[in-house]
Design an enzyme around this catalytic site. Structure first.
Site, PDB file in Angstrom:
ATOM      1  N   ASN A 176       0.878  -1.174   0.000  1.00 44.85           N
ATOM      2  CA  ASN A 176       0.000   0.000   0.000  1.00 44.85           C
ATOM      3  C   ASN A 176       0.913   1.222   0.000  1.00 44.85           C
ATOM      4  O   ASN A 176       1.472   1.578   1.042  1.00 44.85           O
ATOM      5  CB  ASN A 176      -0.891  -0.066   1.251  1.00 44.85           C
ATOM      6  CG  ASN A 176      -1.829   1.126   1.351  1.00 44.85           C
ATOM      7  OD1 ASN A 176      -1.839   2.011   0.486  1.00 44.85           O
ATOM      8  ND2 ASN A 176      -2.599   1.163   2.408  1.00 44.85           N
TER       9      ASN A 176
ATOM     10  N   ARG B 193      -2.835  -2.152  -3.088  1.00 53.16           N
ATOM     11  CA  ARG B 193      -3.984  -1.279  -2.943  1.00 53.16           C
ATOM     12  C   ARG B 193      -3.817  -0.164  -3.967  1.00 53.16           C
ATOM     13  O   ARG B 193      -2.819   0.560  -3.949  1.00 53.16           O
ATOM     14  CB  ARG B 193      -3.996  -0.690  -1.536  1.00 53.16           C
ATOM     15  CG  ARG B 193      -5.163   0.199  -1.309  1.00 53.16           C
ATOM     16  CD  ARG B 193      -5.113   0.771   0.077  1.00 53.16           C
ATOM     17  NE  ARG B 193      -6.324   1.492   0.384  1.00 53.16           N
ATOM     18  CZ  ARG B 193      -6.489   2.183   1.491  1.00 53.16           C
ATOM     19  NH1 ARG B 193      -5.528   2.226   2.390  1.00 53.16           N
ATOM     20  NH2 ARG B 193      -7.605   2.816   1.711  1.00 53.16           N
TER      21      ARG B 193
ATOM     22  N   HIS C  18     -12.558   3.589   0.410  1.00 49.35           N
ATOM     23  CA  HIS C  18     -12.505   2.613   1.521  1.00 49.35           C
ATOM     24  C   HIS C  18     -13.198   1.298   1.158  1.00 49.35           C
ATOM     25  O   HIS C  18     -13.637   0.550   2.035  1.00 49.35           O
ATOM     26  CB  HIS C  18     -13.147   3.176   2.813  1.00 49.35           C
ATOM     27  CG  HIS C  18     -12.337   4.243   3.475  1.00 49.35           C
ATOM     28  ND1 HIS C  18     -12.892   5.367   4.044  1.00 49.35           N
ATOM     29  CD2 HIS C  18     -11.001   4.358   3.652  1.00 49.35           C
ATOM     30  CE1 HIS C  18     -11.935   6.134   4.551  1.00 49.35           C
ATOM     31  NE2 HIS C  18     -10.779   5.546   4.322  1.00 49.35           N
TER      32      HIS C  18
ATOM     33  N   ARG D 236      -9.197  16.580   6.861  1.00 50.73           N
ATOM     34  CA  ARG D 236     -10.075  16.969   5.731  1.00 50.73           C
ATOM     35  C   ARG D 236     -11.439  17.386   6.264  1.00 50.73           C
ATOM     36  O   ARG D 236     -11.928  16.795   7.228  1.00 50.73           O
ATOM     37  CB  ARG D 236     -10.249  15.790   4.769  1.00 50.73           C
ATOM     38  CG  ARG D 236      -9.000  15.446   3.989  1.00 50.73           C
ATOM     39  CD  ARG D 236      -9.160  14.142   3.225  1.00 50.73           C
ATOM     40  NE  ARG D 236      -8.356  13.079   3.804  1.00 50.73           N
ATOM     41  CZ  ARG D 236      -8.494  11.776   3.522  1.00 50.73           C
ATOM     42  NH1 ARG D 236      -9.401  11.372   2.669  1.00 50.73           N
ATOM     43  NH2 ARG D 236      -7.729  10.879   4.103  1.00 50.73           N
TER      44      ARG D 236
ATOM     45  N   GLU E 248      -7.903  -4.502   5.543  1.00 52.25           N
ATOM     46  CA  GLU E 248      -7.816  -4.275   4.093  1.00 52.25           C
ATOM     47  C   GLU E 248      -6.710  -5.125   3.468  1.00 52.25           C
ATOM     48  O   GLU E 248      -6.850  -5.603   2.337  1.00 52.25           O
ATOM     49  CB  GLU E 248      -7.558  -2.787   3.829  1.00 52.25           C
ATOM     50  CG  GLU E 248      -8.767  -1.930   4.151  1.00 52.25           C
ATOM     51  CD  GLU E 248      -8.416  -0.507   4.572  1.00 52.25           C
ATOM     52  OE1 GLU E 248      -7.805  -0.334   5.660  1.00 52.25           O
ATOM     53  OE2 GLU E 248      -8.726   0.421   3.825  1.00 52.25           O
TER      54      GLU E 248
END
Ligand code: ADP
Length: 394
Positions: free
Chosen positions: A9, A94, A182, A242, A380
């Site tokens: 990732n 990913r 996600h 964010r 993940e």
């Protein structure tokens, strides 16, 4: 001989990795999990074994390890030392963006790489690093199969109506649509529910992935029907740095009235807003929860307010709500945030069980609660390893 799958990732200055052994019964066992971080500043590697025991902690100068390819060489030597005599069967990545069409992972080929490059404008801060990691592996081992797993793929089951923005339709055709992110986390949760919470697996479930990036997904029968993130990972909930959903007129105002450049606005929206911007203290929820400052409290209250507001919207999309599932760093670890969210979501019929909430679930609502609440840890990396195993026929 046992085979292994490497999961990567890649971020702008980091390369997270996991090494999974494929057991004789096809089960996947993590043998090492870690990351190289600080690429370009102070490169270092930390890794733990499958039981969480530290197995490596290294640091280098910038001249020794300065990019993803060099980081990968260090990971490869760790792999050799941890996985004697086994063979590396493939690498799963990913990849943040799979564009409008990819609804499943993909075996990387030169043609596929060309197509994935066309998605760079859709995710300029992440996609180039994801693709750089694929290329770095190709350089060292051109024949090693690689699999790209997309964060957007799980949401491709959503109706066109849900993916539209109210712009002229040609913008939708040009790719300006709600992609959702996600997805690997949500897919993992969907795959876990039949074992962990069989009574809700086929139902109307909202999953709250609350990490430093945060989003929510409405699932019906384990399929995505709505998500809080949209065209980019800026939309939806308040996050670590964010702002989440906001009036697009604010961007125009910043451009036209305050004279900010596009780069300054990007910086504001990706790095300076959210929990950090509201609190003025930091983006780590643990720090904010421990603080007595008024603005830390305000940031937490707004974080919870936005989750509850989004929950209402997604429950409406689902036509009702059977369960709320918490996951990721904050969702899995913060008893307090789960408590605040569940109390505000009392309208949905959730009755919190304080005892199981304090012990981490999995079920954190009372037995008679009309809507149930759960904690389900996400994984993940394991989801990527499963996809890679499947596409490689292991
Ligand atoms: P990402 O993968 O998006 O970087 P994670 O899912 O690892 O994020 O979540 C990271 C966040 O989880 C941290 O920023 C921290 O705020 C939060 N977190 C981790 N542990 C706790 C805890 N015990 N209480 C509250 N927040 C926590």
């Amino acid at each position: 001989m046992a085979s292994a799958i490497l999961v990567l990732n890649a971020g702008s200055s980091s390369l997270k990795f996991s090494i999974f052994e494929v057991a004789a019964d096809r089960d996947l066992h993590a043998v090492a999990v870690g990351q190289v971080e600080g690429l370009g500043t102070a490169p270092r590697l930390k890794a733990r074994d499958g039981n969480g025991q530290r197995i490596a902690e290294l640091q280098w100068s910038n001249s020794e390890v300065s990019n993803h390819a060099q980081a990968l060489q260090q990971i490869a030597s760790l792999l050799r030392s941890r996985f004697h005599g086994g063979i590396l069967a493939g690498v799963g990545h990913r990849v943040v963006h799979g564009g409008p069409d990819y609804s499943a992972p993909l075996l990387v080929s030169p043609q596929a790489m060309q197509q994935l490059e066309t998605f760079i404008p859709l995710a300029p801060l992440h996609q180039p690093h994801n693709l750089a990691a694929i290329r770095a592996v190709q350089e060292v081992q051109p024949d090693l199969p690689q699999v790209a797993c997309f964060d957007t793929a799980f949401h491709r089951t959503q109706d066109r109506v849900a993916q539209l923005y109210g712009l002229p339709y040609e913008y939708y055709e040009r790719g300006i649509r709600r992609y959702g992110f996600h997805g690997l986390s949500y897919e993992y949760i969907a795959s876990s529910l039949p074992q962990i919470a069989p009574e809700i697996a086929d139902g109307r479930v909202v999953v709250a992935h609350l990490g430093s990036g945060a989003s929510m997904c409405a699932m019906h029968g384990g399929r995505s029907v709505g998500s809080s993130m949209g065209f980019t990972a800026l939309d939806g909930l308040l996050m670590g740095t964010r702002p989440g959903n906001m009036d697009p007129g604010i961007v125009l105002y910043l451009l036209q009235q305050e004279g900010l450049s596009a780069k300054q606005i990007e910086d504001l929206l990706y790095k300076k807003s959210g929990l950090l911007g509201l609190s003025g203290i930091g983006n780590d929820m643990r720090v904010l929860l421990a603080s007595d400052e008024t603005r830390a409290r305000l940031a937490i209250d707004h974080f919870v307010y936005r989750i509850n507001r989004e929950l209402g919207a997604l429950a409406a999309v689902l036509g009702g709500l059977d369960a709320l599932v918490f996951t990721a760093g904050i969702g899995e670890n913060s008893t307090r945030i789960r408590e605040l969210v569940c109390r505000q979501a009392a309208w949905s019929g959730i009755e919190l069980d304080s005892a199981t909430n304090a012990s981490g679930g999995p079920r954190i609502s009372l037995a008679g609660s009309r809507t149930s609440a759960w904690v389900v840890p996400t994984n993940e990396e394991l989801m990527i390893a499963r996809h890679t195993r499947q596409l490689l026929g292991l």
